[in-house]
Write a protein that holds these residues in place. Structure first.
Motif, PDB file in Angstrom:
ATOM      1  N   THR A 162      -5.870   6.480 -11.803  1.00  0.00           N
ATOM      2  CA  THR A 162      -5.586   6.355 -10.353  1.00  0.00           C
ATOM      3  C   THR A 162      -6.906   5.933  -9.596  1.00  0.00           C
ATOM      4  OG1 THR A 162      -6.084   8.711  -9.862  1.00  0.00           O
ATOM      5  CG2 THR A 162      -3.892   8.141 -10.403  1.00  0.00           C
ATOM      6  N   VAL A 163      -8.110   5.970 -10.174  1.00  0.00           N
ATOM      7  CA  VAL A 163      -9.401   5.658  -9.529  1.00  0.00           C
ATOM      8  C   VAL A 163      -9.229   4.268  -9.734  1.00  0.00           C
ATOM      9  CG1 VAL A 163     -11.816   5.633  -9.793  1.00  0.00           C
ATOM     10  CG2 VAL A 163     -10.593   7.637 -10.072  1.00  0.00           C
ATOM     11  N   PHE A 164      -9.018   3.474 -10.765  1.00  0.00           N
ATOM     12  CA  PHE A 164      -9.206   2.411 -10.884  1.00  0.00           C
ATOM     13  C   PHE A 164      -7.958   1.595 -10.065  1.00  0.00           C
ATOM     14  CE2 PHE A 164     -11.397   3.132 -14.937  1.00  0.00           C
ATOM     15  CZ  PHE A 164     -12.406   2.364 -14.690  1.00  0.00           C
ATOM     16  N   ALA A 165      -6.815   2.113  -9.909  1.00  0.00           N
ATOM     17  CA  ALA A 165      -5.661   1.976  -9.198  1.00  0.00           C
ATOM     18  C   ALA A 165      -6.257   1.584  -7.828  1.00  0.00           C
ATOM     19  CB  ALA A 165      -4.418   2.724  -9.311  1.00  0.00           C
ATOM     20  N   LYS A 166      -6.898   2.702  -7.246  1.00  0.00           N
ATOM     21  CA  LYS A 166      -7.438   2.596  -5.762  1.00  0.00           C
ATOM     22  C   LYS A 166      -8.264   1.670  -5.642  1.00  0.00           C
ATOM     23  CE  LYS A 166      -5.526   5.312  -2.727  1.00  0.00           C
ATOM     24  NZ  LYS A 166      -5.320   5.045  -1.362  1.00  0.00           N
ATOM     25  N   GLY A 224       0.766  -1.300   0.110  1.00  0.00           N
ATOM     26  CA  GLY A 224       0.088  -0.092  -0.045  1.00  0.00           C
ATOM     27  C   GLY A 224       0.706   1.181  -0.039  1.00  0.00           C
ATOM     28  N   ALA A 225       1.906   1.133   0.571  1.00  0.00           N
ATOM     29  CA  ALA A 225       2.914   2.584   0.740  1.00  0.00           C
ATOM     30  C   ALA A 225       3.302   2.469  -0.670  1.00  0.00           C
ATOM     31  CB  ALA A 225       3.869   2.315   1.667  1.00  0.00           C
ATOM     32  N   ILE A 226       4.019   1.609  -1.112  1.00  0.00           N
ATOM     33  CA  ILE A 226       4.497   1.773  -2.718  1.00  0.00           C
ATOM     34  C   ILE A 226       3.581   2.259  -3.560  1.00  0.00           C
ATOM     35  CG2 ILE A 226       5.427   0.478  -4.420  1.00  0.00           C
ATOM     36  CD1 ILE A 226       6.671  -1.304  -2.469  1.00  0.00           C
ATOM     37  N   PHE A 227       2.206   1.686  -3.676  1.00  0.00           N
ATOM     38  CA  PHE A 227       1.299   2.043  -4.721  1.00  0.00           C
ATOM     39  C   PHE A 227       0.748   3.576  -4.178  1.00  0.00           C
ATOM     40  CE2 PHE A 227       0.051  -2.647  -4.723  1.00  0.00           C
ATOM     41  CZ  PHE A 227       0.947  -2.763  -5.743  1.00  0.00           C
ATOM     42  N   ASN A 228       0.551   3.769  -3.047  1.00  0.00           N
ATOM     43  CA  ASN A 228       0.155   5.326  -2.672  1.00  0.00           C
ATOM     44  C   ASN A 228       1.212   6.356  -3.021  1.00  0.00           C
ATOM     45  OD1 ASN A 228      -2.678   5.428  -1.466  1.00  0.00           O
ATOM     46  ND2 ASN A 228      -1.723   4.022  -0.089  1.00  0.00           N
ATOM     47  N   THR A 229       2.611   5.877  -2.919  1.00  0.00           N
ATOM     48  CA  THR A 229       3.685   6.993  -3.441  1.00  0.00           C
ATOM     49  C   THR A 229       3.518   7.223  -4.907  1.00  0.00           C
ATOM     50  OG1 THR A 229       4.941   6.212  -1.524  1.00  0.00           O
ATOM     51  CG2 THR A 229       6.057   7.217  -3.446  1.00  0.00           C
ATOM     52  N   THR A 266       0.165   7.130   2.522  1.00  0.00           N
ATOM     53  CA  THR A 266       1.607   6.551   2.277  1.00  0.00           C
ATOM     54  C   THR A 266       2.251   6.558   3.680  1.00  0.00           C
ATOM     55  OG1 THR A 266       2.045   7.221  -0.160  1.00  0.00           O
ATOM     56  CG2 THR A 266       4.017   6.803   1.506  1.00  0.00           C
ATOM     57  N   PHE A 267       2.075   7.601   4.522  1.00  0.00           N
ATOM     58  CA  PHE A 267       2.333   7.486   5.885  1.00  0.00           C
ATOM     59  C   PHE A 267       1.838   6.673   6.711  1.00  0.00           C
ATOM     60  CE2 PHE A 267       4.409  11.976   4.604  1.00  0.00           C
ATOM     61  CZ  PHE A 267       5.668  11.518   4.692  1.00  0.00           C
ATOM     62  N   ALA A 268       0.461   6.644   6.448  1.00  0.00           N
ATOM     63  CA  ALA A 268      -0.450   5.652   7.319  1.00  0.00           C
ATOM     64  C   ALA A 268       0.116   4.410   7.043  1.00  0.00           C
ATOM     65  CB  ALA A 268      -1.965   6.059   6.826  1.00  0.00           C
ATOM     66  N   CYS A 269       0.159   3.962   5.677  1.00  0.00           N
ATOM     67  CA  CYS A 269       0.743   2.680   5.690  1.00  0.00           C
ATOM     68  C   CYS A 269       2.007   2.458   6.212  1.00  0.00           C
ATOM     69  CB  CYS A 269       0.898   2.557   3.948  1.00  0.00           C
ATOM     70  SG  CYS A 269      -0.601   2.214   3.217  1.00  0.00           S
ATOM     71  N   LEU A 270       2.945   3.305   6.364  1.00  0.00           N
ATOM     72  CA  LEU A 270       4.217   3.123   7.244  1.00  0.00           C
ATOM     73  C   LEU A 270       3.984   2.774   8.631  1.00  0.00           C
ATOM     74  CD1 LEU A 270       6.598   5.480   5.178  1.00  0.00           C
ATOM     75  CD2 LEU A 270       6.462   3.302   4.859  1.00  0.00           C
ATOM     76  N   ILE A 271       3.158   3.422   9.065  1.00  0.00           N
ATOM     77  CA  ILE A 271       2.680   3.437  10.518  1.00  0.00           C
ATOM     78  C   ILE A 271       2.301   2.061  10.735  1.00  0.00           C
ATOM     79  CG2 ILE A 271       1.376   4.189  12.383  1.00  0.00           C
ATOM     80  CD1 ILE A 271       1.446   7.157  11.195  1.00  0.00           C
ATOM     81  N   ALA A 272       1.390   1.548  10.000  1.00  0.00           N
ATOM     82  CA  ALA A 272       0.868   0.385   9.963  1.00  0.00           C
ATOM     83  C   ALA A 272       1.827  -0.696   9.832  1.00  0.00           C
ATOM     84  CB  ALA A 272      -0.272   0.208   8.843  1.00  0.00           C
TER      85      ALA A 272
END
Length: 200
Positions: free
Chosen positions: A116-120, A12-17, A46-52
């Motif tokens: 990006t909508v489809f990516a999400k 998730g962190a990679i994709f959100n970046t 991205t930061f949320a994923c890193l915290i997770a």
């Protein structure tokens, strides 16, 4: 369970970046506030994923209850980040209404945002698949956030398109709507997780 969580949130962190850079490029190129805010939303994700990731890592060698508390605390922090992002949208939307700027629309930029909508959507489905293997409040928050982000991005795209049709700072209105929706959802999640932390 924690290994699955680490894998899901690291992806998730990679994709959100990647999504952040794509939307940031479009937002800066078009001068669209709604797209720019949506990009910042992905940076927050991205930061949320890193915290997770950190939370799942710390929860590997503790009891089940402590693991749940760590995950709940991570979800609480993630929700605070998302709420702050939503408030940032509202603030910038109000500023855009007071000081409107010229928007540069093109189909090329629209296609990037649609992608990006489809990516999400795919990210949301990915989180759902991981959550079925190992249910977690963190992953559930990520699922909700992913599908909410789809709506956010659609609104941002509408703002980008509508500004070319009307002589009004439409993207400012959409930024306020987006910010309000994101903030309300995040605050609800924050309250839910705080209740869990207090009662356990």
């Amino acid at each position: 369970m924690n290994k699955i969580g680490i894998k899901a949130t690291a992806l998730g962190a990679i994709f959100n970046t990647v999504l952040f850079f794509a939307k940031f490029y479009v937002g800066i190129s078009t001068n669209s506030l709604s797209i720019y805010c949506d990009a910042i939303n992905n940076l927050g994700d991205t930061f949320a994923c890193l915290i997770a990731v950190l939370g799942f890592f710390l929860a590997r060698k503790v009891t089940e209850l402590k693991s749940q508390k760590i995950q709940s605390l991570c979800t609480f922090v993630i929700s605070l980040i998302i709420a702050a992002t939503g408030a940032y949208f509202v603030y910038n939307g109000l500023q855009r209404l007071m000081y409107p700027l010229r928007i540069a629309y093109s189909e090329e930029y629209a296609y990037i945002i649609i992608a990006t909508v489809f990516a999400k959507i795919l990210m949301g489905l990915m989180y759902m698949a991981f959550n079925k293997k190992a249910s977690s409040p963190v992953l559930k928050a990520m699922i909700l956030d992913s599908f909410l982000d789809c709506a956010v991005t659609i609104f941002a795209l509408m703002g980008l398109f509508l500004i070319t049709k009307v002589n009004f700072a439409a993207d400012g209105i959409f930024a306020i709507i987006i910010g309000t929706a994101v903030t309300v959802s995040a605050v609800k999640n924050t309250i839910e997780q705080s209740k869990f932390l207090i009662n356990n």
